[in-house]
Enzyme design. Structure first.
Site, short mmCIF file in Angstrom:
data_model
loop_
_atom_site.label_atom_id
_atom_site.label_comp_id
_atom_site.label_asym_id
_atom_site.label_seq_id
_atom_site.Cartn_x
_atom_site.Cartn_y
_atom_site.Cartn_z
CB CYS A 149 -1.00 0.06 1.14
SG CYS A 149 -0.34 -0.45 2.91
CE1 TYR A 150 2.22 4.58 4.96
CE2 TYR A 150 3.10 2.56 5.70
CZ TYR A 150 2.34 3.60 5.95
OH TYR A 150 1.86 3.71 7.17
#
Length: 343
Positions: A149-150
């Site tokens: 996600c990051y």
């Protein structure tokens, strides 16, 4: 219809994947596995799926999974790599939502994840599933490593500038914030409501597992080594990632807005907002979109990029469906046209 199995369907990423698969017009869900919940109806654990998913959780039976055309792994790190080779040999395509196949260097994997890689021979074959970079390779892939996600928020924010030659790659800064669902669906003191509500903190400053993945992706795009400072933070919200990205620009006359708009003009799930905008995490809640805004700091050569995604959708399950659509030659947006939830 694509016959699909999901290994590890009891976490936040798993239920989000099931929610999206249940509404996909080209999918037939064949199996949802969980050793701990085997025999339990999926809708009993996740009542939002009542009337949409009628399966029971089952043990991860190799024969049942081998009868699928595609298997998603929504499991903790270190699980997919033990089962993937046999599935590929059976002609099954695999999308891993964990980190087992994201890093190309097995020694780097072992250093960051604390275990030797079970099938290092597949690391080179695995395609990193960021469609905005690797769409053509994803289309031909047997094995896709779904990005973290990051890393998704950071890479999409930096990418147009990395492809432009007039920046200083030695000092990239990614200041990122995530909702608590990013920590997973488990009992942990640090993610209890009383611990996270009305509070805000950084974590993983000495080194976060997503750091080598982000660096690898940025260097793949730029073709050069990058100096990256990545600091994640935990915010008192359930979903969402906000990445504030900084870099030095050598060209004072570069039209940043036009650069970003041109790069993402044909991307269905990247939205470059008008100049001067400040994207909000709530604008992507439940949707497979990354919304971006680019600014130049006053009286400075510093560029500030703002990037927001839903960590469970474009940061995980939605991007996995996007990759599935590409792998099977479907409309890339199939099953992913949902509008973000407000309020």
């Amino acid at each position: 219809m694509i016959k699909v199995g999901v290994v590890g369907g009891t976490g936040y990423t798993g239920v989000e994947l099931l929610r999206l698969l249940a509404l996909h017009p080209g999918v037939q869900l064949e199996a949802v596995t969980s050793r701990g919940e085997a025999g339990t109806p999926v809708a009993d654990l996740f009542p939002n799926l009542r009337g949409h998913v009628d399966l029971d959780f089952s043990e991860p039976d190799p024969e049942r999974l081998a009868a699928c055309e595609l298997v998603f792994f929504a499991t903790p790190n270190g699980i997919a790599m033990k089962m993937t080779e046999s599935l590929l040999n059976a002609g099954v395509k695999v999308i891993d939502l964990a980190a087992d196949f994201r890093l190309k260097d097995p020694a780097l994997w072992e250093a960051w994840y604390g275990m030797p890689h079970a099938c290092p021979g597949l690391l080179e074959e695995a395609v990193y599933g960021l469609p905005e970079v690797n769409r053509k390779s994803i289309a031909d892939a047997r094995l896709v490593a779904n990005p973290g996600c990051y890393p998704t928020a950071v890479q999409l924010g930096f990418m147009p500038l990395l492809e432009y030659e007039g920046i200083d790659l030695s000092c990239l800064i990614a200041d990122c914030k995530s909702g608590v669902s990013g920590a997973g669906r488990k009992a942990a003191v640090g993610t209890l409501l009383a611990e996270t509500s009305e509070s805000f903190k950084a974590y993983g400053v000495p080194g976060h597992r997503h750091l080598p993945e982000i660096r690898q992706g940025l260097e793949t795009v730029s073709g050069q080594q990058v100096g990256l400072t990545f600091v994640p933070h935990l915010t008192p919200m359930i979903r969402g990632i906000h990445a504030t990205l900084y870099l030095q620009l050598d060209d004072p006359d570069l039209d940043l807005q036009s650069l970003f708009e041109a790069r993402y003009r044909d991307e269905p799930f990247v939205d470059v907002l008008p100049a001067g905008s400040h994207p909000e995490t709530r604008s992507v809640k439940g949707a497979n979109h990354c919304r971006l805004a680019v600014h130049r700091a006053p009286a400075s050569n510093v560029v500030v990029v703002l990037s927001v995604i839903d960590n469970l959708v474009k940061g995980a399950a939605g991007q996995a469906l996007q990759n599935m659509n590409i792998m099977f030659g479907l409309d890339e947006a199939a099953g992913l046209r949902g509008i973000a939830l407000l309020p």
